[in-house]
Design a protein around this motif. Sequence first.
Motif, PDB file in Angstrom:
ATOM      1  N   SER A  12      43.593  41.381  41.682  1.00 36.22           N
ATOM      2  CA  SER A  12      42.391  41.726  42.308  1.00 36.22           C
ATOM      3  C   SER A  12      42.488  43.278  41.947  1.00 36.22           C
ATOM      4  O   SER A  12      43.444  43.875  41.962  1.00 36.22           O
ATOM      5  CB  SER A  12      42.514  41.720  43.746  1.00 36.22           C
ATOM      6  OG  SER A  12      42.436  40.311  44.109  1.00 36.22           O
ATOM      7  N   ALA A  13      41.175  43.820  41.729  1.00 34.40           N
ATOM      8  CA  ALA A  13      41.183  45.238  41.124  1.00 34.40           C
ATOM      9  C   ALA A  13      39.989  46.030  41.878  1.00 34.40           C
ATOM     10  O   ALA A  13      38.967  45.504  42.225  1.00 34.40           O
ATOM     11  CB  ALA A  13      40.877  45.525  39.908  1.00 34.40           C
ATOM     12  N   GLY A  14      40.032  47.215  42.227  1.00 32.08           N
ATOM     13  CA  GLY A  14      39.288  48.053  42.896  1.00 32.08           C
ATOM     14  C   GLY A  14      39.700  49.475  43.283  1.00 32.08           C
ATOM     15  O   GLY A  14      40.513  49.836  42.638  1.00 32.08           O
ATOM     16  N   TYR A  15      39.393  49.913  44.623  1.00 32.46           N
ATOM     17  CA  TYR A  15      39.593  51.062  44.868  1.00 32.46           C
ATOM     18  C   TYR A  15      40.411  51.038  46.415  1.00 32.46           C
ATOM     19  O   TYR A  15      39.616  50.288  47.094  1.00 32.46           O
ATOM     20  CB  TYR A  15      38.508  52.033  45.020  1.00 32.46           C
ATOM     21  CG  TYR A  15      38.115  52.079  43.426  1.00 32.46           C
ATOM     22  CD1 TYR A  15      38.474  53.065  42.704  1.00 32.46           C
ATOM     23  CD2 TYR A  15      36.935  51.284  43.250  1.00 32.46           C
ATOM     24  CE1 TYR A  15      37.991  53.073  41.305  1.00 32.46           C
ATOM     25  CE2 TYR A  15      36.350  51.223  41.729  1.00 32.46           C
ATOM     26  CZ  TYR A  15      36.794  52.369  40.857  1.00 32.46           C
ATOM     27  OH  TYR A  15      36.456  52.279  39.574  1.00 32.46           O
ATOM     28  N   ARG A  16      41.237  51.863  46.605  1.00 32.42           N
ATOM     29  CA  ARG A  16      41.829  51.880  47.947  1.00 32.42           C
ATOM     30  C   ARG A  16      41.770  53.360  48.360  1.00 32.42           C
ATOM     31  O   ARG A  16      42.349  54.433  47.867  1.00 32.42           O
ATOM     32  CB  ARG A  16      43.210  51.639  47.983  1.00 32.42           C
ATOM     33  CG  ARG A  16      43.762  51.503  49.219  1.00 32.42           C
ATOM     34  CD  ARG A  16      45.320  51.253  49.198  1.00 32.42           C
ATOM     35  NE  ARG A  16      45.714  49.659  48.830  1.00 32.42           N
ATOM     36  CZ  ARG A  16      46.351  49.334  47.769  1.00 32.42           C
ATOM     37  NH1 ARG A  16      46.724  50.176  47.083  1.00 32.42           N
ATOM     38  NH2 ARG A  16      46.558  48.052  47.801  1.00 32.42           N
ATOM     39  N   ILE A  24      36.443  45.193  43.291  1.00 32.82           N
ATOM     40  CA  ILE A  24      35.427  45.208  42.543  1.00 32.82           C
ATOM     41  C   ILE A  24      35.487  43.593  41.714  1.00 32.82           C
ATOM     42  O   ILE A  24      34.670  43.125  41.407  1.00 32.82           O
ATOM     43  CB  ILE A  24      35.771  46.404  41.313  1.00 32.82           C
ATOM     44  CG1 ILE A  24      35.530  47.497  42.213  1.00 32.82           C
ATOM     45  CG2 ILE A  24      34.569  46.014  40.327  1.00 32.82           C
ATOM     46  CD1 ILE A  24      34.399  47.727  43.055  1.00 32.82           C
ATOM     47  N   VAL A  25      36.807  43.299  41.471  1.00 37.32           N
ATOM     48  CA  VAL A  25      36.963  41.963  40.848  1.00 37.32           C
ATOM     49  C   VAL A  25      38.156  41.340  41.703  1.00 37.32           C
ATOM     50  O   VAL A  25      39.120  41.982  42.164  1.00 37.32           O
ATOM     51  CB  VAL A  25      37.509  41.966  39.441  1.00 37.32           C
ATOM     52  CG1 VAL A  25      36.203  42.431  38.534  1.00 37.32           C
ATOM     53  CG2 VAL A  25      38.471  42.970  39.185  1.00 37.32           C
ATOM     54  N   LEU A  62      45.390  46.048  43.039  1.00 39.94           N
ATOM     55  CA  LEU A  62      45.033  45.498  44.656  1.00 39.94           C
ATOM     56  C   LEU A  62      45.624  44.356  44.774  1.00 39.94           C
ATOM     57  O   LEU A  62      45.879  44.002  46.194  1.00 39.94           O
ATOM     58  CB  LEU A  62      43.799  45.857  44.943  1.00 39.94           C
ATOM     59  CG  LEU A  62      43.115  47.108  44.822  1.00 39.94           C
ATOM     60  CD1 LEU A  62      41.739  46.973  45.488  1.00 39.94           C
ATOM     61  CD2 LEU A  62      43.681  48.285  45.426  1.00 39.94           C
ATOM     62  N   GLY A  63      46.085  43.496  44.024  1.00 42.81           N
ATOM     63  CA  GLY A  63      46.848  42.323  44.225  1.00 42.81           C
ATOM     64  C   GLY A  63      47.049  41.468  42.806  1.00 42.81           C
ATOM     65  O   GLY A  63      46.444  41.822  41.890  1.00 42.81           O
ATOM     66  N   GLY A  64      47.963  40.576  42.896  1.00 48.36           N
ATOM     67  CA  GLY A  64      48.170  39.567  41.674  1.00 48.36           C
ATOM     68  C   GLY A  64      49.156  40.489  40.831  1.00 48.36           C
ATOM     69  O   GLY A  64      50.092  41.576  41.272  1.00 48.36           O
ATOM     70  N   ARG A 227      32.368  39.268  40.887  1.00 47.37           N
ATOM     71  CA  ARG A 227      33.722  39.566  41.224  1.00 47.37           C
ATOM     72  C   ARG A 227      34.767  38.621  40.575  1.00 47.37           C
ATOM     73  O   ARG A 227      36.022  38.678  41.003  1.00 47.37           O
ATOM     74  CB  ARG A 227      33.765  39.916  42.687  1.00 47.37           C
ATOM     75  CG  ARG A 227      33.012  41.053  43.329  1.00 47.37           C
ATOM     76  CD  ARG A 227      33.522  41.426  44.426  1.00 47.37           C
ATOM     77  NE  ARG A 227      33.542  40.746  45.612  1.00 47.37           N
ATOM     78  CZ  ARG A 227      33.993  40.985  46.731  1.00 47.37           C
ATOM     79  NH1 ARG A 227      34.183  42.272  47.084  1.00 47.37           N
ATOM     80  NH2 ARG A 227      33.924  39.962  47.644  1.00 47.37           N
ATOM     81  N   ARG A 228      34.136  37.716  40.013  1.00 46.46           N
ATOM     82  CA  ARG A 228      35.327  36.716  39.239  1.00 46.46           C
ATOM     83  C   ARG A 228      35.140  36.610  37.752  1.00 46.46           C
ATOM     84  O   ARG A 228      34.465  37.339  37.138  1.00 46.46           O
ATOM     85  CB  ARG A 228      34.815  35.257  39.860  1.00 46.46           C
ATOM     86  CG  ARG A 228      34.953  35.066  41.269  1.00 46.46           C
ATOM     87  CD  ARG A 228      36.002  35.672  41.910  1.00 46.46           C
ATOM     88  NE  ARG A 228      37.371  34.691  41.646  1.00 46.46           N
ATOM     89  CZ  ARG A 228      37.744  33.873  42.635  1.00 46.46           C
ATOM     90  NH1 ARG A 228      37.087  33.613  43.558  1.00 46.46           N
ATOM     91  NH2 ARG A 228      38.765  32.978  42.286  1.00 46.46           N
TER      92      ARG A 228
END
Length: 265
Positions: A12-16, A24-25, A62-64, A227-228
């Motif tokens: 998972s990617a995006g902004y924190r 975002i994904v 953000l995850g994975g 988002r996938r």
Amino acid sequence: MQTPGLRLDRVSAGYRHRRVERLIVEQIDAFAPAGQVTALLGPNGAGKSTLIRSIIGLQPLLGGSVTLTDTAGSGSDLLQLSPRERARRTAVVLTERVEAGLLTGREVVELGRHPYLGLIGRLTDHDRQLIAGVLDDLQATDLAGQRFAEVSDGQRQRLLLARALVCEPELLVLDEPSAFLDVGARVDLMALLARLAHDRRITVLLSTHEVELALRMADRLWLIHDRRVSSGSPAELVAGGRIGRVFGTRHAHFDPASGTFRVRG
């Protein structure tokens, strides 16, 4: 033994911002094999650059997990490597214009050997031979003595690619590498990347808006939508209708038979 290449597991990617996350994904599972070109496609704002930057550690994941497996079948968590080790195993060419001041093309390319230099920071004979060989392979030897700021966009891209290759990476990542190039130079760059991936057995991952070009010249696609990510060969994503659903508009549709976009009648 694991297959060589780049693997994303539940990424998972995006902004924190503080404790608030904006995804975002999310929950992406995908694989980019060594020796092939994988093209990352998606509409504007889908998250291509965000995913690229997260994979290579320029912004927090953000995850994975992101695993890079070498030709011996040994897998490493790419984002847990030391900065020096990551710089040796991966090379990145971003879309931002590089301001190189008065540096020549050769001096820009030499920067790619920095992760291997000792405390003195001097190039060895091996380094110089490697740099000369890469410049020759990319047909960029005649650019080595010119000021980087004075060459064309296409020539700059070859020099930046040479800078990336002299670090002898297992993974080469490019974000919109054809953004400033004309049509002929875009085709030439894709053909060059395909040859480098196949000949050097490195993993090449690039993001691009050039859908038709990617369909013709990439070995594998990662397609971002909602988002996938859907992954597969160009033929598989075309046959499954995913390309048409993601990129079709009110005024244009994707024709699977020709692999091109056509104006709706």
